[in-house]
Design an enzyme around this catalytic site. Structure first.
Site, PDB file in Angstrom:
ATOM      1  N   ASP A   1     -22.480  -8.253 -18.537  1.00 54.95           N
ATOM      2  CA  ASP A   1     -23.547  -9.098 -19.085  1.00 54.95           C
ATOM      3  C   ASP A   1     -24.059  -8.296 -20.283  1.00 54.95           C
ATOM      4  OD1 ASP A   1     -25.324 -11.621 -18.152  1.00 54.95           O
ATOM      5  OD2 ASP A   1     -26.701 -10.155 -18.970  1.00 54.95           O
TER       6      ASP A   1
ATOM      7  N   LYS B   1     -26.401 -10.938  -9.086  1.00 53.33           N
ATOM      8  CA  LYS B   1     -26.609 -10.303 -10.390  1.00 53.33           C
ATOM      9  C   LYS B   1     -27.059  -8.877 -10.152  1.00 53.33           C
ATOM     10  CE  LYS B   1     -26.325 -11.514 -14.718  1.00 53.33           C
ATOM     11  NZ  LYS B   1     -25.570 -12.609 -15.350  1.00 53.33           N
TER      12      LYS B   1
HETATM   13  O1  2IT Z   1     -24.189 -14.785 -16.925  1.00 47.50           O
HETATM   14  C1  2IT Z   1     -22.986 -14.788 -16.580  1.00 47.50           C
HETATM   15  O2  2IT Z   1     -22.447 -15.796 -16.128  1.00 47.50           O
HETATM   16  C2  2IT Z   1     -22.245 -13.543 -16.710  1.00 47.50           C
HETATM   17  N1  2IT Z   1     -22.810 -12.553 -17.156  1.00 47.50           N
HETATM   18  C3  2IT Z   1     -20.809 -13.462 -16.290  1.00 47.50           C
HETATM   19  C4  2IT Z   1     -20.686 -13.341 -14.821  1.00 47.50           C
HETATM   20  C5  2IT Z   1     -19.293 -13.092 -14.338  1.00 47.50           C
HETATM   21  O3  2IT Z   1     -19.172 -12.788 -13.145  1.00 47.50           O
HETATM   22  O4  2IT Z   1     -18.332 -13.192 -15.089  1.00 47.50           O
END
Ligand code: 2IT
Length: 450
Positions: free
Chosen positions: A167, A127
């Site tokens: 996100d 993340k």
């Molecule tokens: O919380 C999540 O799963 C996302 N923000 C998407 C992550 C992604 O790599 O599509």
């Protein structure tokens, strides 16, 4: 919790004294893992599985310097936490919001590892983001920020290394600017490096809606288990970003409707549901001003209640918190329990405080489903985007939607099975955590102490 689990938890707490959100998710997950870890404790301790799961592979922090339209310089903090790569390259979104800290990144990265494992696709957990908020900034300001951010980030990512996505605060516009700068710096066409791209340069159809669609598919399985159908159901949600919007759209397609939705300024009650052209209006309203949902009430002549959330309303069948973390605390949870509503389906990452979650799970009349499982359709569709980029080929919207549906049904079934096998009965929260854990743990043990 046995001695091994307690020792690891104590170590994690000592090592992260200021990281409240991260400790919140670790405690929540550990609680679910008790029957599994206790059964095979020797094995897990021998390979330091829990210790390693709670300590990211690496965490990168950098300064982002950019200049606003008036020529004034700004300094923000950028992050990428590469949490776990046991089952695939790091994968997870970028969050741009003023309250982002390393703690936010660590909690989201930890959750992401379990969620990505649940999809059964080859993606590890990561993340990233920044304490920069795009709200109130011009397109050119957002572009300059994204370029500055990527000028640091690019060396840490790649299609087989780490694949960020969106996100909160990072949507199609931001991903486009980030991708443009990555391509400029590396002088390569590696569009598998980011997901959530525009369709013209390698994005997947259905990706913007996927998290919401997936949540509704999961909900359908929950309802099926109770002998109910989604048709005619009324849903109260919080949030009307891509995720909330996807829920509204899929619910409408399946004959259900979102009759309440909450935003930063209060909540809307539309007894006819957000359907038809109202779905387009949501997009317009959000693009103009993401902080206010009142214009919806003005336009359609429905009720707007300022300054509060819609948790506790009685004339719905399902609650789906789809805004942000810790949206539902114990006070709200009590109102939810009093309302008599049977389904509490988490959608946003960690939308419920641990206290509130324990309380809701203890209510016999409520079925609780955990966000890690419910919102996994977003990242699953990101993995589909990566597949399409590798193949140099695009699937149709129907093909993607069908694959998404399949993944969500699998996640639901795997969660049910994992909890039953662990002797916990029908427990979607524990089952999701256990199923996610087992796959990562197996891969980590197989690869040795690294
Ligand atoms: O919380 C999540 O799963 C996302 N923000 C998407 C992550 C992604 O790599 O599509």
């Amino acid at each position: 919790m046995n001695a091994y689990m307690q020792r690891v938890l104590d170590e994690v707490k000592a090592r992260n004294p200021h990281e409240k959100l991260f400790l919140q998710t670790v405690e929540e997950v550990f609680d679910s893992l008790v029957p599994i870890v206790e059964k095979h404790s020797d094995q897990y301790e021998k390979y330091a599985v829990l210790e390693r799961m709670c300590e990211p592979d690496r965490q990168i922090q950098f300064r982002v310097t950019w200049v606003d339209d008036a020529g004034k310089p700004h300094v923000n903090r950028g992050f990428r936490v590469q949490f776990n790569s046991a089952i695939g390259p790091y994968k997870g979104g970028l969050r741009f919001a003023s309250d982002v800290t390393l703690d936010t990144m660590k909690f989201l990265g930890f959750e992401q590892t379990f969620k990505n494992s649940l999809t059964s696709l080859p993606i590890g957990g990561g993340k990233g983001g920044s304490d920069f908020s795009p709200i109130g900034k011009s397109d050119m300001e957002v572009m300059r920020f994204c370029q500055a951010f990527m000028t640091e980030l690019w060396r840490h990512i790649g299609p087989d290394v780490d694949v960020p996505a969106g996100d909160i605060g990072v949507g199609g516009r931001e991903i486009g600017f980030l991708y443009g700068q990555y391509k400029r710096i590396k002088a390569v066409w590696e569009n598998g490096v980011l997901t959530g791209k525009g369709f013209s340069y390698g994005g997947s159809l259905i990706r913007p809606e996927a998290t919401g669609y997936g949540a509704v598919y999961y909900l359908q399985e929950v309802l099926k288990h109770e002998g109910e159908s989604i048709e005619g159901k009324r849903i109260a949600i919080s949030g009307y970003g891509n995720v909330g919007w996807g829920i509204m759209k899929k619910a409408a397609q399946l004959g259900a409707k979102v009759t309440y939705f909450a935003g930063p300024d209060g909540y809307i009650h539309d007894p006819d549901g957000v359907v038809g052209e109202k779905l387009d209006f949501i997009l317009e309203m959000r693009a103009k001003d993401p902080m206010h949902c009142k214009p919806y009430a003005d336009k359609y002549g429905v009720e707007f209640v300022p300054g509060t959330k819609c948790w506790g309303v009685k004339d719905v069948d399902i609650y789906m918190p789809a805004a942000t973390q810790n949206d539902v605390n114990l006070d709200w949870a009590k109102k939810i329990a009093e309302s008599g509503v049977k389904y509490y389906i988490e959608v946003a990452n960690m939308p419920t405080t641990n206290e509130a979650l324990t309380f809701l799970r203890g209510q016999k009349h409520i079925i609780v489903a955990p966000s890690k499982a419910v919102n996994a359709g977003g990242v699953a569709t990101s993995a589909f985007e990566m597949s399409q980029n590798s193949m140099r080929y695009n699937w149709t919207a129907e093909e993607v939607d069908e694959k998404l549906h399949h993944v969500m049904t699998n996640i639901y079934n795997a969660s049910v099975e994992a909890a039953e096998k662990a002797g916990l009965g029908y427990d979607l929260v524990a089952g999701g955590n256990i199923a996610g854990f087992l796959r990562v743990a197996d891969a980590m043990m197989a690869q040795g102490l690294v």
